[in-house]
Design a protein around this motif. Structure first.
Motif, PDB file in Angstrom:
ATOM      1  N   ILE A 212       0.813  -1.208   0.000  1.00  0.00           N
ATOM      2  CA  ILE A 212       0.000   0.000   0.000  1.00  0.00           C
ATOM      3  C   ILE A 212       0.854   1.269   0.000  1.00  0.00           C
ATOM      4  CG2 ILE A 212      -1.841   1.222   1.273  1.00  0.00           C
ATOM      5  CD1 ILE A 212      -2.850  -1.238  -0.127  1.00  0.00           C
ATOM      6  N   GLY A 213       2.168   1.110   0.064  1.00  0.00           N
ATOM      7  CA  GLY A 213       3.055   2.262  -0.099  1.00  0.00           C
ATOM      8  C   GLY A 213       3.484   2.971   1.171  1.00  0.00           C
ATOM      9  N   PHE A 214       3.303   2.331   2.308  1.00  0.00           N
ATOM     10  CA  PHE A 214       3.774   2.923   3.565  1.00  0.00           C
ATOM     11  C   PHE A 214       5.235   2.513   3.765  1.00  0.00           C
ATOM     12  CE2 PHE A 214      -0.838   2.744   4.229  1.00  0.00           C
ATOM     13  CZ  PHE A 214      -1.073   4.061   4.585  1.00  0.00           C
ATOM     14  N   GLN A 215       6.116   3.165   3.039  1.00  0.00           N
ATOM     15  CA  GLN A 215       7.519   2.744   2.962  1.00  0.00           C
ATOM     16  C   GLN A 215       8.280   2.855   4.280  1.00  0.00           C
ATOM     17  OE1 GLN A 215       8.609   1.060   0.320  1.00  0.00           O
ATOM     18  NE2 GLN A 215       6.527   1.339  -0.421  1.00  0.00           N
ATOM     19  N   ASP A 216       8.095   3.925   5.026  1.00  0.00           N
ATOM     20  CA  ASP A 216       8.803   4.069   6.306  1.00  0.00           C
ATOM     21  C   ASP A 216       8.377   2.983   7.285  1.00  0.00           C
ATOM     22  OD1 ASP A 216      10.148   6.273   5.339  1.00  0.00           O
ATOM     23  OD2 ASP A 216       8.829   7.727   6.322  1.00  0.00           O
ATOM     24  N   LEU A 217       7.087   2.763   7.373  1.00  0.00           N
ATOM     25  CA  LEU A 217       6.581   1.730   8.269  1.00  0.00           C
ATOM     26  C   LEU A 217       7.006   0.347   7.782  1.00  0.00           C
ATOM     27  CD1 LEU A 217       5.018   1.058  10.791  1.00  0.00           C
ATOM     28  CD2 LEU A 217       2.901   1.180   9.446  1.00  0.00           C
ATOM     29  N   TYR A 218       6.951   0.141   6.476  1.00  0.00           N
ATOM     30  CA  TYR A 218       7.409  -1.136   5.914  1.00  0.00           C
ATOM     31  C   TYR A 218       8.857  -1.413   6.320  1.00  0.00           C
ATOM     32  CZ  TYR A 218       9.493  -4.414   2.699  1.00  0.00           C
ATOM     33  OH  TYR A 218      10.201  -5.468   2.180  1.00  0.00           O
ATOM     34  N   ALA A 219       9.726  -0.427   6.189  1.00  0.00           N
ATOM     35  CA  ALA A 219      11.145  -0.616   6.513  1.00  0.00           C
ATOM     36  C   ALA A 219      11.325  -0.989   7.979  1.00  0.00           C
ATOM     37  CB  ALA A 219      11.939   0.640   6.175  1.00  0.00           C
ATOM     38  N   HIS A 220      10.581  -0.336   8.857  1.00  0.00           N
ATOM     39  CA  HIS A 220      10.722  -0.631  10.284  1.00  0.00           C
ATOM     40  C   HIS A 220      10.179  -2.024  10.617  1.00  0.00           C
ATOM     41  CE1 HIS A 220      11.759   0.827  14.265  1.00  0.00           C
ATOM     42  NE2 HIS A 220      10.780   0.046  14.680  1.00  0.00           N
ATOM     43  N   VAL A 221       9.033  -2.373  10.075  1.00  0.00           N
ATOM     44  CA  VAL A 221       8.438  -3.683  10.332  1.00  0.00           C
ATOM     45  C   VAL A 221       9.313  -4.786   9.731  1.00  0.00           C
ATOM     46  CG1 VAL A 221       6.431  -5.157   9.879  1.00  0.00           C
ATOM     47  CG2 VAL A 221       6.105  -2.792  10.604  1.00  0.00           C
ATOM     48  N   ALA A 222       9.872  -4.543   8.553  1.00  0.00           N
ATOM     49  CA  ALA A 222      10.767  -5.533   7.927  1.00  0.00           C
ATOM     50  C   ALA A 222      12.005  -5.759   8.794  1.00  0.00           C
ATOM     51  CB  ALA A 222      11.172  -5.065   6.526  1.00  0.00           C
ATOM     52  N   LYS A 223      12.552  -4.690   9.337  1.00  0.00           N
ATOM     53  CA  LYS A 223      13.716  -4.802  10.225  1.00  0.00           C
ATOM     54  C   LYS A 223      13.356  -5.615  11.471  1.00  0.00           C
ATOM     55  CE  LYS A 223      16.729  -1.905  13.071  1.00  0.00           C
ATOM     56  NZ  LYS A 223      16.955  -0.530  13.525  1.00  0.00           N
ATOM     57  N   LEU A 224      12.225  -5.310  12.073  1.00  0.00           N
ATOM     58  CA  LEU A 224      11.766  -6.041  13.249  1.00  0.00           C
ATOM     59  C   LEU A 224      11.558  -7.516  12.923  1.00  0.00           C
ATOM     60  CD1 LEU A 224      10.733  -6.151  16.182  1.00  0.00           C
ATOM     61  CD2 LEU A 224       8.494  -5.393  15.316  1.00  0.00           C
ATOM     62  N   HIS A 225      10.966  -7.790  11.794  1.00  0.00           N
ATOM     63  CA  HIS A 225      10.718  -9.174  11.363  1.00  0.00           C
ATOM     64  C   HIS A 225      12.033  -9.940  11.231  1.00  0.00           C
ATOM     65  CE1 HIS A 225       9.394 -12.311   8.386  1.00  0.00           C
ATOM     66  NE2 HIS A 225       8.461 -12.427   9.324  1.00  0.00           N
ATOM     67  N   GLU A 226      13.009  -9.328  10.605  1.00  0.00           N
ATOM     68  CA  GLU A 226      14.319  -9.979  10.446  1.00  0.00           C
ATOM     69  C   GLU A 226      15.005 -10.193  11.795  1.00  0.00           C
ATOM     70  OE1 GLU A 226      15.652 -11.429   7.704  1.00  0.00           O
ATOM     71  OE2 GLU A 226      13.656 -10.963   6.917  1.00  0.00           O
ATOM     72  N   GLN A 227      14.889  -9.208  12.675  1.00  0.00           N
ATOM     73  CA  GLN A 227      15.492  -9.357  14.001  1.00  0.00           C
ATOM     74  C   GLN A 227      14.851 -10.510  14.765  1.00  0.00           C
ATOM     75  OE1 GLN A 227      14.832  -5.315  15.326  1.00  0.00           O
ATOM     76  NE2 GLN A 227      17.017  -4.865  15.225  1.00  0.00           N
ATOM     77  N   LEU A 228      13.552 -10.632  14.696  1.00  0.00           N
ATOM     78  CA  LEU A 228      12.868 -11.710  15.405  1.00  0.00           C
ATOM     79  C   LEU A 228      13.213 -13.079  14.832  1.00  0.00           C
ATOM     80  CD1 LEU A 228       9.372 -10.114  16.091  1.00  0.00           C
ATOM     81  CD2 LEU A 228      11.189 -10.612  17.749  1.00  0.00           C
ATOM     82  N   LYS A 229      13.447 -13.133  13.541  1.00  0.00           N
ATOM     83  CA  LYS A 229      13.849 -14.410  12.929  1.00  0.00           C
ATOM     84  C   LYS A 229      15.238 -14.831  13.407  1.00  0.00           C
ATOM     85  CE  LYS A 229      13.350 -13.950   8.478  1.00  0.00           C
ATOM     86  NZ  LYS A 229      13.011 -13.926   7.055  1.00  0.00           N
ATOM     87  N   ALA A 230      16.024 -13.871  13.880  1.00  0.00           N
ATOM     88  CA  ALA A 230      17.390 -14.152  14.337  1.00  0.00           C
ATOM     89  C   ALA A 230      17.452 -14.303  15.862  1.00  0.00           C
ATOM     90  CB  ALA A 230      18.321 -13.035  13.872  1.00  0.00           C
TER      91      ALA A 230
END
Length: 115
Positions: free
Chosen positions: A56-74
């Protein structure tokens, strides 16, 4: 209602959906035992939120959520490393919550575009 105004309405509605999905993630994450990684349900919710924000184009929020997702996977397997890691994750979740609470349709790179 024109296609453009329908699209704008969809983005506006999506702001509500983002808040609901993030709250669902926080509930699922909070239900785990201290020191344990998030369950698959929480990870699926966060992954869905990440994809939804990007689509939907919420790029700033996407970047933060993607970072959190990757951190949780690690999530660390060693007990000693978990305490500091959990503090860092708590901070990331708090920052994401601020972004989610503040999200508005105009934050989307797609808002106001013609179809």
């Amino acid at each position: 209602m024109t296609a453009t105004s329908s699209f704008r309405a969809l983005i506006e509605k999506h702001c509500v959906t983002i808040r609901q999905m993030f709250e669902e993630f926080r509930t699922q994450y909070g239900a785990r035992s201290l020191g344990e990684p998030p369950g698959s349900e929480a990870m699926v919710t966060l992954h869905t939120l990440k994809g939804s924000c990007g689509t939907i184009g919420f790029q700033d929020l996407y970047a933060h959520v993607a970072k959190l997702h990757e951190q949780l996977k690690a999530w660390p397997t060693e007990q000693a490393a978990r305490y500091g890691f959990e503090q860092k994750i708590a901070q990331e979740i708090a920052e994401a919550a601020q972004l989610v609470d503040a999200v508005k349709p105009e934050d989307s790179t797609l808002y106001g575009r013609s179809l």
